[in-house]
Design a protein around this motif. Structure first.
Motif, short mmCIF file in Angstrom:
data_model
loop_
_atom_site.label_atom_id
_atom_site.label_comp_id
_atom_site.label_asym_id
_atom_site.label_seq_id
_atom_site.Cartn_x
_atom_site.Cartn_y
_atom_site.Cartn_z
N PRO C 7 0.82 -1.22 0.00
CA PRO C 7 0.00 0.00 0.00
C PRO C 7 0.85 1.26 0.00
O PRO C 7 2.04 1.20 0.32
CB PRO C 7 -0.78 -0.11 1.32
CG PRO C 7 -0.01 -1.07 2.17
CD PRO C 7 0.89 -1.88 1.30
N SER C 49 -5.50 0.10 4.94
CA SER C 49 -4.92 -0.84 5.93
C SER C 49 -4.39 -0.10 7.15
O SER C 49 -3.85 1.01 7.03
CB SER C 49 -3.79 -1.67 5.30
OG SER C 49 -3.07 -0.95 4.33
N VAL C 50 -4.58 -0.76 8.29
CA VAL C 50 -3.92 -0.34 9.54
C VAL C 50 -2.92 -1.46 9.82
O VAL C 50 -3.31 -2.64 10.03
CB VAL C 50 -4.93 -0.25 10.71
CG1 VAL C 50 -4.21 0.14 11.99
CG2 VAL C 50 -6.04 0.74 10.37
N PHE C 51 -1.64 -1.13 9.71
CA PHE C 51 -0.62 -2.19 9.79
C PHE C 51 -0.68 -2.88 11.15
O PHE C 51 -0.67 -2.23 12.19
CB PHE C 51 0.77 -1.57 9.54
CG PHE C 51 0.87 -0.96 8.17
CD1 PHE C 51 0.85 0.43 8.02
CD2 PHE C 51 0.90 -1.77 7.04
CE1 PHE C 51 0.90 0.99 6.74
CE2 PHE C 51 0.95 -1.21 5.77
CZ PHE C 51 0.95 0.18 5.62
N GLY C 52 -0.78 -4.20 11.09
CA GLY C 52 -0.90 -5.00 12.31
C GLY C 52 -2.33 -5.47 12.51
O GLY C 52 -2.58 -6.43 13.24
N GLN C 53 -3.30 -4.77 11.86
CA GLN C 53 -4.71 -5.19 12.04
C GLN C 53 -5.26 -5.76 10.74
O GLN C 53 -6.07 -6.67 10.75
CB GLN C 53 -5.58 -4.01 12.48
CG GLN C 53 -5.09 -3.33 13.76
CD GLN C 53 -4.96 -4.33 14.93
OE1 GLN C 53 -5.80 -5.20 15.11
NE2 GLN C 53 -3.88 -4.23 15.69
N GLY C 54 -4.84 -5.20 9.59
CA GLY C 54 -5.34 -5.77 8.33
C GLY C 54 -5.86 -4.67 7.40
O GLY C 54 -5.56 -3.49 7.60
N GLU C 55 -6.62 -5.13 6.37
CA GLU C 55 -7.13 -4.22 5.32
C GLU C 55 -8.64 -4.37 5.26
O GLU C 55 -9.17 -5.44 5.58
CB GLU C 55 -6.60 -4.67 3.95
CG GLU C 55 -5.25 -4.20 3.56
CD GLU C 55 -4.89 -4.70 2.12
OE1 GLU C 55 -5.29 -5.83 1.78
OE2 GLU C 55 -4.26 -3.94 1.39
N LYS C 81 -12.50 -5.69 13.09
CA LYS C 81 -11.11 -5.55 13.55
C LYS C 81 -10.47 -4.31 12.91
O LYS C 81 -9.93 -3.45 13.62
CB LYS C 81 -10.32 -6.81 13.16
CG LYS C 81 -8.85 -6.77 13.65
CD LYS C 81 -8.18 -8.14 13.52
CE LYS C 81 -6.72 -8.07 13.91
NZ LYS C 81 -6.36 -8.98 15.03
N SER C 84 -12.49 -0.88 13.57
CA SER C 84 -12.27 -0.36 14.93
C SER C 84 -10.88 0.26 15.02
O SER C 84 -10.69 1.32 15.61
CB SER C 84 -12.38 -1.49 15.96
OG SER C 84 -13.60 -2.18 15.78
N ARG C 88 -9.63 4.31 15.77
CA ARG C 88 -8.75 4.77 16.87
C ARG C 88 -7.63 5.67 16.35
O ARG C 88 -6.82 6.16 17.12
CB ARG C 88 -8.15 3.54 17.58
CG ARG C 88 -9.12 2.81 18.49
CD ARG C 88 -8.41 1.80 19.39
NE ARG C 88 -7.83 0.70 18.62
CZ ARG C 88 -8.49 -0.45 18.40
NH1 ARG C 88 -9.73 -0.61 18.84
NH2 ARG C 88 -7.94 -1.43 17.70
N LEU C 89 -7.59 5.85 15.00
CA LEU C 89 -6.48 6.67 14.46
C LEU C 89 -6.70 8.14 14.80
O LEU C 89 -7.85 8.59 14.90
CB LEU C 89 -6.42 6.50 12.93
CG LEU C 89 -6.01 5.09 12.45
CD1 LEU C 89 -5.95 5.06 10.92
CD2 LEU C 89 -4.65 4.71 13.03
N ASP C 93 -1.23 10.14 12.34
CA ASP C 93 -0.85 8.71 12.32
C ASP C 93 -0.62 8.26 10.87
O ASP C 93 -1.10 8.88 9.93
CB ASP C 93 -2.00 7.86 12.92
CG ASP C 93 -1.97 8.01 14.45
OD1 ASP C 93 -0.88 8.36 14.98
OD2 ASP C 93 -3.01 7.79 15.10
N THR C 94 0.09 7.15 10.75
CA THR C 94 0.38 6.56 9.43
C THR C 94 -0.52 5.35 9.22
O THR C 94 -0.72 4.56 10.16
CB THR C 94 1.86 6.09 9.39
OG1 THR C 94 2.67 7.26 9.54
CG2 THR C 94 2.18 5.43 8.06
#
Lengths: 663, 346, 279, 288, 447
Positions: C7, C49-55, C81, C84, C88-89, C93-94
């Motif tokens: 991404p 995508s939120v890295f660590g949580q998914g897309e 997942k 949510s 929280r971003l 944030d990236t």
């Protein structure tokens, strides 16, 4: 990403001595999600707390980690600080870098590295914290007191005087408990009847108190604030409303002719007899007799019925049946009192074989004006006034072989009282007391015992009685006097054993009903011996008096008032506020196997039906009663599909901490 | 002129091929089942009749691979490409049905240049494209198709060349393998080891007829059309009532290519993983809101059938099922796709 | 060959809460060169995508006439997942974005026509993209009507923009909430979208309708449009489906033979009718 | 029930009459006693006073020899106590078993229960069976049953009756027709092995016991332990000298009294071996 | 401590009321102990789930310590009792999978035992330091150790002649009667498979279709897997059940997944079933060959033989291997796992609507079918069936990779039997072993 604030405390030198706080703060700043990290000498001080508050407002923090002492010390403090700054208190976590880091690791390098790890753990956890609001549970502001002794009476009166309704349940025909059986009470020797009877009448007449005597608690459902208690009022066969207490029935009852009657009077512990229809003692409250069905000729062989005929108020009704009542109450005070170990347990002291070997409570009856001997000390065998009386302390207590290793606390005092009162009644009599240690720790207690020895001439022999046997009308007591080193032999006319105080038989059944833990001797377990002595692990259930452990009347009354204050505290709020760290069920994935219900120690899991719009049942799932859940999390661990979460310790929060260790 | 390889010379040929390649993948016996593994010594290879428990699909479309790695530090994120081994992979022992399956994988993952002007630029799977380019397939024809095989019913043959770079057809009577170079990779392979091959005028017709004769399954020709109208047809309910909803049929199938993408890792970083998924699972199409377009198990099995026998042929012009019969042999409750298609369109 | 799954790194430039569980993020490309070169067409979707949580998949909510940064609106009502994690971003944030994927609203076919835009709840996001694209070249189009509906006042998305659109005199903008969803100070209409639409009764001649929202709303809206004389080819909508790769490979986004990620997400009502009931 | 009989050293020496009367009583009552082959001394008080291992090893030597018997029968209180405690400890403590095996060379795990004759008579045979076989009931004879301090202590291991107020001997002799008097000194200590080292203490204790028995109206005292017998019977002269009281109280083993009741000839009971002769009492009884 | 000696990373899960306070006491008393332990606080050992231990090992912890209140002291009365049973089983499973026993520590430390905590941490750190670093990551084989192979010597299958045919006929009669009488809407039995020598589940709803039903040694599937589902056709369901299938129905009754009156059981006296051409290993030593709950029981069972269960010998062989060998044995098998979840789909007791493997928030079991994902999946699957699995063989039969799942199931069933004297599938009224406790449960492994 969350905006977490990390605040490292030096705690003066306590942390800073072995942890490089600046370096920890520096490290914290590099953690993903940390918006602000700073260290300060005293984070829990006023400036320290203000520093946190301003940081929250300035940086718009969404989570706070305070790295300082143990959460057991200042978690509440810092959560209040955070709340003042407008952030939900449950978004604040503490990293314990003092008790579990700086104080236990000398090596500065290792301590600092570990402090960094602990901070990272908590930062990762706090990201998954959610704002939690205290839980409000409606409270039925009516209390139940079980047991009508001095403890129950005091608690009931305090609660009633606090403006709340009380239901007092007493198993016997009258309230009064063991105190009513006493003659005079130490250390002031004021007559127990005189100080107690007014209280008993006050209970009867108090508008807020509903009194159920000759009644037992059968079942307790519900939880703090919302108990449903099932009470069985046993049939007295006498209508309380009509009976005027004239006593005609008692005097006319054929079973009751004092000389011929065979029914031992429990109130006098078998030293006297009573009719089949009886009132336990003259000052009984309520002054309404009860028919003892085992010994009543009408019930045994259908004849008699004299009491019904002679009763002017037509109050006697043989057809009366047990009544079962359910009461809604918000709190329960257990004041079921104690029992005295029977002298029969002591074979080596001739207990149960020699009639003139009696226990302390029986001697109280002999001393009591309303007692079987009208207050004169006469021996049970032949009614002679005993010239020599031997009192044996620790008869049963502090004796592992009789299963009572504990000290019953009150015997030293009432034995001294007995010696003193005996001297008052029989001036030429001589009292001997065999004792191991005198335990008279209360106010004016030791002075009281000294008076019994110095003024009343009681001979205190420090030593154990080895044997006691009957020889031509006298009881030969063989013992030792360890102070003089000589064996001692006393020919006594009467021996009084200060037997052990034990829990009421059946106290374990009551405890299980109330889900209150109890110890190996049947005494109910308090939540914490020092910090919560009158509360129990079962929220809403409080303890007062000897049901918790042997204690004297002053302490019992103090505990009763303490329990009452706890109840009044609970009732002071419309809604009860409880910690929000309770479990919650994900109803979409719960399959209703109810393993969680089986493991919940507090019975906090209920069944809830899920219906579609047209009302037909889709499935039955678990539901957590937030009023009862204590937040132990056993359900969350047992649920295989992870459909029940414990707030504050959710899987996400724990997972984040474990994953943080792996970094 | 066809080429022939003496049966005894096969291992020498394979050993030689192994020297030039990064790895040689071939069927070996492991814990009682036959699987494709990268072999150390060519002697480990088993040449027994019958097929492996699942195809060599995972050489090109691994069951799980990292798309990229991410490192989280402070507020920033650093992305890093996964390292991909370079070098030729030679797959030996690919049955004609498995080799034919590559056509589906190629169509989906590396459509390379299918002109579709008004579509957004085609997206190829670079990982698949690189692996595909560095893979040579040496097919091995079947002499004794198994009871579950039905390649002939879907227009293929136990001695078909589709998908192989070089096809070896065992001719036991002549004691040789008939070698047919299908692609230039096959030509190059023959050229590189010409000394092992001799010219021959034997043919495989007789072997083909014998092998095809052993398959008694009825043909499923032209089923795409009728299936189009049978979406709502009642038989799906009965036919798939016993389907348990697992992924066994999808994962042993040479052509199934569905996958899921998930982030795995911890607070410091991790990687985005692509791994096999199956339309048989209930959560395959479930929305987070709880709505699920395919709510029942028969609906999911219908998707499996239609995807292979109608959507793939219609969209990509490739036959979605190669008739290897693995899904029939593996299914715990014997769901038989050939039987289902025959009944639904029958 | 570029790794199509990699991404672009985006920075959250702005965060706005549309409703208690819908949020809009404004994302800027961290890489200069991509910011200049990035183009997309209104209606296309991307994978956030939120890295660590998914897309997860949803449309690009900003108009394609204002490149350089993109906006997206998403609901995290169901506690997914990734949604949510997105909720929280905070600014700065990236996160990641890849796309654009799929087809787009037929802007060319819309030129010179009267346009009816209908957005239900979060369905307003793709509608806003094409609607604002149209506004940026207002002259190209005839009358423009926008109907922005929601279950309740608090569920109404793009409240601020809607007020601005109502204020404009060159378009008609109407907002409505389902009966029972209104509040005392609500000044918009009260009624289900199809009923309000029939009240507004836009003429079907030389007109196109673009409809997005929950399946229930689309079903009845199509019926109302049909009553108003709109032909099946005059109505366009977008489909929301569970997708993973975005490029027709993961086998997840198909409705019958049609791949939503490649043949959609924009479909005409006519195309929609052909599809089997699998969405 | 088959019993392996352990006579014990005293019963071969100074208390031979206890052994002889016990065998005759058992014979009359049909209780089969088979003496344990070459049994050894149980170690009595000196053993466990000096070395715990010795006090276990000695009984183990004997117990190991017990083959196919339901129980070990003992008559002397000291033997009963030592054997019983040894077998209890051997059962409970594996490490001790190992040390005993190494020291005494015998493997013994204390499986066979150790019983006292009174226990066997009262609980196995039963009082009714005894009453049936009584030929000459001891009518009119008042007996003070003296159990001594060892027979019932320590209660957890050895007691087979109420340690504070035992009734076993009373019931057996009551079945024999005697009248057992209530008296408080049933389980008082007689001074046991102080008999040699501190005769003065033994005299004091013996005097108390004899006095209480006399005051309770007893004609004779029945005992179940050779050491008690010695201190009460042999020492009566010293008591008279020290306290100026001549009790002339015969002290018999309970098996002797029981033997009389069962019709065992006096010679078989070893009555002549007693210091204070029981003859006058018995003759007065016979006359009555 | 930057020295080159190996510094183990140890994760400690402790209960808030006792051990955490005990650790604080060690602090206030300034007792020194190694800094290798990271404490994670939970309200009670009752909340310390075995999943935490597994995830800590997966994240690379060298040692895991779990500590809480002494039995009887629990602030919540019973948390530690439940936890003790869970650890008894989970610990045995991890050892069986090859995790070195010296990496797992369990203890009771009260709030007053500061000294015990300090000594415990020192002992744990020293033990793990001497043991050395983890020899491989979670789910990866240990370098240089050959993965031992187990051989299975199949027992030929023979059933008394004619019994199958007679039973099949009687079963069909019963099915016809049930359908014709309208007592049930569907009969689920077996029918001929499309491959030679196979049978498969059959859903029959009209008397005419009953003739499709067969009964022979190939009918190995456990039809109870359909019991917990809503039947497609209205009316009750009749199930053809073997004794082992019936035992899983007992499990479903215990967990309220169905009501006894909703299902009619056609019990088949069993002669053992065939798998891979031989007598299925589980049938060799099966002792209960006649159904207990079923209403009609059809036919006479072949009396159980005295042969020992061959799988027990395999379990014993595995237990004799060194931990690293055991580890590689299992990683070897799990490396073949495709995560097709056929084992879960075929298991009649796996009735969760959303399996923990599909729970994404948080993802206890890594989703991809790689080393860590497969090991975690198979550990949790066996763990969730401890005390529930009735050894019906469905999971092992369904596995396309022939992973010997029955070894894990049987091993844990043995642990539950030895520790809690409980056998699954016997008594519908019994409380499942992990939902109850006895105060004197064995705990010699707890310090």
């Amino acid at each position: 990403m969350a905006r977490v604030g990390v605040f490292i405390c030096h705690c003066g030198e306590n942390i800073a001595r072995t942890v490089d706080c600046a370096r920890v703060a520096e490290y914290a700043a590099t953690l993903p999600g940390v918006a602000h990290a700073v260290d300060y000498r005293y984070m829990c001080s006023d400036p320290g707390q203000r520093l946190i508050e301003t940081a929250i407002r300035e940086h718009g923090l969404t989570g706070v980690v305070v790295a300082s002492c143990s959460p057991h010390m200042h978690e509440v403090t810092f959560r209040r600080t955070v709340a003042r700054a407008g952030l939900n208190p449950f978004l604040c976590e503490m990293a314990n870098i003092r008790e579990q880091c700086s104080w236990v690791h000398e090596d500065r390098e290792a301590a600092t590295a570990k402090a960094c790890e602990l901070v990272r753990l908590m930062v990762e956890k706090v990201k998954w914290n959610t704002a939690l609001e205290p839980i409000h549970v409606p409270v039925t502001r009516k209390a139940l007191v079980i047991g009508g002794g001095i403890a129950g009476i005091q608690a009931a009166l305090d609660i009633a005087n606090g403006g709340r309704e009380v239901i007092l349940v007493e198993k016997g025909p009258s309230i009064g408990g063991h105190m009513a059986q006493l003659s005079e009470t130490f250390p002031t020797l004021d007559c127990s009847q005189c100080i107690m009877t007014p209280r008993m009448v006050e209970v009867k007449n108090h508008p807020n108190i509903t009194l159920y005597t000759y009644a037992e608690v059968e079942k307790v459902d519900g939880y703090i604030g919302n108990f449903a208690v099932t009470i069985r009022k046993k049939a007295r066969c006498v209508d309380e409303a009509l009976c005027t207490g004239c006593g005609e029935c008692q005097s006319k009852c054929p079973q009751g002719k004092l000389k011929t009657s065979v029914i031992p009077n429990e109130f006098d512990l078998g030293l006297s007899r009573r009719p089949a229809i009886y009132v336990p003692f003259p000052q009984a409250v309520p002054n309404v007799p009860v028919i003892d069905k085992e010994h009543c000729r009408y019930f045994q062989d259908g004849k008699c019925g004299v009491c019904q005929k002679v009763c002017p108020a037509k109050a006697v009704d043989f057809t009366q049946t047990d009544q079962v009542v359910t009461e809604q109450v918000g709190a329960i005070v257990v004041a079921t009192g104690y029992d005295v170990m029977s002298s029969g347990e002591y074979g080596e002291y001739g207990g149960g074989r020699y009639p003139d070997v009696i226990d302390g409570l029986q001697f109280e009856r002999l001393l009591s004006a309303s007692g079987p001997t009208g207050g004169e000390v006469k021996r049970p065998s032949d009614g002679k006034v005993p010239e020599t009386v031997v009192f044996i302390a620790c008869a049963g207590s502090r004796d592992r072989s009789h299963g009572v290793p504990y000290c019953s606390k009150i015997c030293c005092m009432y034995t001294a009282k007995h010696a003193m009162l005996y001297k008052h009644k029989v001036h030429h009599g001589q009292a001997y007391v065999f004792y191991m240690d005198i335990r008279a720790g209360g106010k004016n207690y030791d002075e009281f015992v000294r008076r019994a020895i110095e003024e009343e001439g009681a001979v205190y022999l420090r030593g154990r009685v080895s044997r006691l046997y009957q020889k031509d009308g006298q009881l030969i007591v063989k013992g030792a006097d360890t102070l003089s080193g000589q064996p001692v032999e006393i020919a006594a006319d009467l021996v009084v054993l200060a037997t052990a105080i034990q829990a009421r038989p059946g106290s374990d059944a009551l405890a299980q009903m109330l889900k209150v833990p109890y110890d190996g001797y049947g005494f109910l377990s308090e939540a914490h011996p020092k910090l919560r002595p009158v509360e129990t692990n079962s929220a809403g259930v409080y303890l007062a008096g000897a049901c918790q452990a042997p204690k004297d009347i002053p302490e019992t009354v103090a505990q009763a008032s303490a329990a009452a204050s706890k109840v009044l505290g609970l009732f002071s709020m419309e809604q009860m506020e409880r910690e929000p760290t309770v479990s919650v069920v994900n109803e979409r994935t719960c399959i209703g196997c109810f393993d969680c219900e089986r493991v919940c120690p507090f019975g906090a899991i209920e069944h809830r039906e899920i219906r579609d719009r047209r009302g037909n049942l889709l499935k039955v799932v678990s539901h957590v009663n937030e009023g009862v859940c204590a937040g132990c999390g056993a359900c969350a661990t047992t649920c295989r599909s992870g459909s029940i979460e414990l707030r504050g310790y959710t899987d996400e929060q724990v997972f984040a901490q474990i994953a943080a260790v792996g970094v | 002129m066809a080429k022939a390889l003496r049966t005894e010379a096969l291992l020498d040929f394979l050993r030689a091929v192994q020297q030039d390649a990064r790895r040689l993948v071939a069927p070996v016996e492991e814990d009682g089942l036959r699987l494709f593994r990268a072999v150390d010594r060519v002697e480990e290879i088993t040449l027994a009749e019958g097929n492996t428990r699942w195809s060599f699909k995972e050489v090109l479309f691994p069951r799980s691979e990292a798309l990229f790695h991410y490192r989280l530090s402070g507020g920033s994120v650093a992305l890093q490409e996964p390292d991909q081994p370079e070098g030729e992979t030679v797959v030996f022992g690919a049955r004609p049905c498995d080799a034919a399956g590559l056509a589906v994988l190629d169509a989906v993952f590396a459509p390379n240049g299918r002109p579709d002007p008004d579509q957004a630029p085609e997206h190829e799977d670079p990982f698949y494209r690189r692996r595909r380019a560095q893979t040579t397939i040496i097919g091995l024809a079947c002499l004794e198709p198994g009871p579950a095989c039905f390649c002939t019913a879907v227009g293929l043959s136990p001695t078909g060349t589709a998908g192989s770079d070089l096809l070896l057809t065992p001719l036991p009577d002549q004691g040789v393998f008939l070698a047919e170079a299908v692609t230039e990779k096959g030509e190059r392979l023959l050229a590189a080891h010409a000394h092992l091959f001799t010219d021959t005028d034997d043919t495989k017709e007789q072997a083909t007829r014998a092998a095809e004769g052993r398959i008694q399954r009825t043909a499923l020709s032209g089923v795409g059309g009728p299936l189009a109208t049978l979406f709502e047809a009642p038989p799906w309910e009965e036919l798939a009532a016993r389907c348990l909803g697992c992924g066994a049929c999808a994962f042993v199938c040479p052509t199934c290519h569905c996958f899921d993408i998930v982030d795995e890792g911890n607070a410091a970083g991790g990687s985005r993983c692509k791994f096999w998924d199956s339309c048989g699972f209930a959560l395959f199409t479930a929305h987070t809101s709880g709505h699920n377009p395919r709510a029942t198990q028969p609906a999911r099995f219908r998707q499996r059938v239609l995807h292979k026998f109608r959507y793939l042929p219609e969209r990509f012009g490739v036959q979605g099922c190669v008739g290897c019969g693995r899904c029939i042999a593996t299914c715990p409750v014997n769901m038989d796709i050939q039987e289902v298609v025959a009944k639904v369109t029958g | 060959m570029a790794n199509v799954y990699l991404p672009y790194l985006m920075t959250v430039a702005a965060v706005r809460d549309e409703t208690p569980d819908v949020r809009t993020l404004r994302l800027e490309f961290q890489d200069e060169s991509i910011r200049e070169g990035f183009r997309f067409r209104a209606g296309q979707f991307g994978l956030y995508s939120v890295f660590g949580q998914g897309e997860c998949v949803f449309c690009i909510a900003s108009p394609d006439t204002r490149p350089g940064a993109i906006e997206c609106s998403f609901s995290y009502r169901w506690g997914g997942k990734v949604t949510s994690a997105l909720s929280r971003l905070t600014v700065g944030d990236t996160m990641g974005f890849r796309g654009p994927y799929g087809n787009w609203f037929p802007l060319d076919a819309m030129r010179g026509k009267n346009l009816v835009f209908i957005g239900g709840g979060i369905g307003m996001a793709p509608i806003r993209s094409i609607f604002e694209t149209a506004l940026d070249q207002r002259a190209e189009f005839g009358d423009i009507l926008l109907l922005n509906g929601a279950r309740s006042v608090s569920d109404l998305v793009y409240k601020a923009e809607t007020e601005a659109w109502i204020a404009r005199d060159d378009i008609t903008c109407v907002k409505t909430v389902d009966p029972g969803g209104e509040t005392p100070e609500w000044d918009g209409k009260v009624g289900l979208i199809p009923k309000v639409l029939e009240e507004l009764a836009p003429s079907a001649t030389n007109a196109l309708a673009l409809v997005c929202g929950p399946p229930i709303m689309i079903k009845f809206a199509l019926e109302s449009l049909a009553k108003l004389g709109f032909g099946k080819e005059q109505i366009y909508t977008t489909l929301e489906n569970r997708m993973k790769c975005g490029s027709g490979q993961c086998g997840r986004g198909n409705i019958g033979g049609c791949y939503v990620c490649k043949d959609g997400p924009v479909f005409s009502a006519a195309e929609l009718e052909q599809l089997p009931p699998e969405f | 029930m088959s019993y392996a009989y352990f006579p014990g050293c005293s019963q071969q020496g100074m208390a031979a009459e206890f052994d002889r009367s016990a065998r005759s009583v058992c014979d009359r009552l049909g209780i089969a006693l088979s003496e344990i082959p070459d049994w050894v001394c149980c170690g009595a008080t000196p053993a466990h006073a000096t070395s715990h291992l010795l006090s276990i090893a000695l009984p183990a030597l004997t117990l190991a020899k017990v083959k196919d018997a339901d129980a070990v029968a003992t008559v002397c209180a000291a033997c009963y106590s030592r054997l019983r405690i040894a077998s209890h400890e051997l059962r409970e403590d594996a490490e001790l078993r190992a040390r005993v095996k190494e020291a005494a060379g015998v493997e013994c795990a204390g499986e066979v229960p150790v019983r006292h004759l009174l226990d066997i008579l009262c609980n196995d045979l039963g009082v009714a069976a005894i009453r049936e076989r009584v030929k000459r009931p001891l009518a009119g004879l008042k007996v003070a049953c003296y159990y001594g301090c060892l027979l019932m202590r320590p209660p957890k291991v050895v007691a087979f009756d109420d340690p504070e107020n035992p009734r076993v001997m009373d019931e057996v002799l009551a079945a024999a027709g005697a009248e057992c008097v209530e008296w408080p000194y049933k389980t008082e200590c007689c001074g046991a092995s102080l008999s040699l080292a501190r005769p003065d203490v033994v005299c004091k204790l013996a005097n108390d016991i004899l006095r209480e028995a006399r005051d309770a109206g007893a004609h004779v005292i029945a005992v179940a332990c050779p050491l008690c017998h010695t201190n009460l019977d042999l020492r009566q002269a010293d008591v008279a000298r020290q306290y100026g009281v001549r009790y002339e109280m015969p002290v018999l083993f309970f098996t002797q009294l029981l033997g009389l009741a069962l019709g065992v000839p006096e010679k078989g009971l070893g009555l002549n071996r007693l210091i204070v002769s029981p003859k006058p009492v018995l003759e007065k009884l016979a006359a009555a | 401590m930057m020295s080159d000696t190996f510094e183990p990373k140890i994760v400690a899960f402790v209960c808030n009321w006792c051990t955490y306070t005990g650790a604080d006491l060690a602090g206030t008393s300034r007792m020194q102990y190694p800094a290798n332990v990271r404490i994670i606080k939970l309200p009670c050992t009752g909340r310390i789930s075995p999943l935490f231990i597994m995830k800590a090992l997966e994240q690379g912890a060298d040692g895991v310590l779990v500590s809480g209140c002494h039995p009887g002291d629990c602030h919540y009365t019973a948390g530690n009792y439940h936890a003790r049973r869970k650890y008894t089983i989970f610990r045995e499973m991890l050892h069986f999978l090859g995790v070195e026993p010296e990496r797992l520590f369990f203890s009771w430390v009260s709030a007053a035992e500061g000294r015990k905590w300090a000594d415990l941490v020192a002992e744990v750190t020293d033990t793990v330091r001497r043991l050395g670093p983890r020899r491989s990551a979670w789910g990866e084989p240990v370098e240089g150790i050959a993965a031992p192979r187990l051989s299975a010597n199949p027992v030929p299958f023979e059933a008394p002649a004619g019994t199958f045919a007679a039973q099949a006929e009687a079963m069909r009669e019963k099915a016809k009667a049930l359908l014709a009488g309208g007592e049930v809407g569907t009969v689920i039995g077996y029918e001929q498979g499309t491959l030679p020598g196979t049978a498969r589940p059959a859903f029959v709803s009209t008397p005419e279709e009953v003739d499709r039903l067969v009964w022979n040694e190939h009918c190995h599937q456990n039809l109870a897997v359909y019991a917990a589902r809503k039947p497609a056709k209205p009316g009750k369901v009749a199930l053809v059940v073997k004794p082992c299938d019936e035992r899983s129905l007992v499990g479903l009754l215990q967990e309220n997944r169905l009501a006894r009156e909703d299902v009619v059981l056609i019990g088949m006296a069993c002669h053992g079933v065939q798998s891979e051409g031989a007598l299925a290993p589980r049938c060799a030593a099966c002792q209960t060959r006649t159904p207990a709950l079923a209403d009609p029981v059809i036919g006479e069972a072949t009396p159980p033989t005295a042969t020992a269960d061959p799988r027990l010998e395999q379990i014993a062989r595995i237990e004799q291997m060194a931990p690293a060998e055991r580890w590689n044995f299992w990683q070897g098998h799990f490396s073949r796992c495709l995560k097709c979840y056929a084992c879960r789909a075929a298991c009649s007791l796996c009735t969760c609507e959303r399996c923990l493997a599909e729970k994404a928030q948080p993802r206890w079991i890594p989703a991809p079918p790689d080393g860590a994902g497969n090991l975690s999946w198979h550990a949790v699957r066996a763990w969730h069936l401890a005390g529930r699995c009735v050894d019906c063989g469905a999971c092992s039969a369904a596995c396309p990779a022939d992973i010997p799942l029955y070894l894990l199931n049987l091993k844990l069933a043995q642990v539950v039997k030895d520790a809690f004297d409980y056998e699954a599938g016997r008594d519908p009224a019994a409380a499942p072993p992990l939902t109850t406790y006895r105060e004197d449960d064995a705990q010699e492994f707890i310090r």
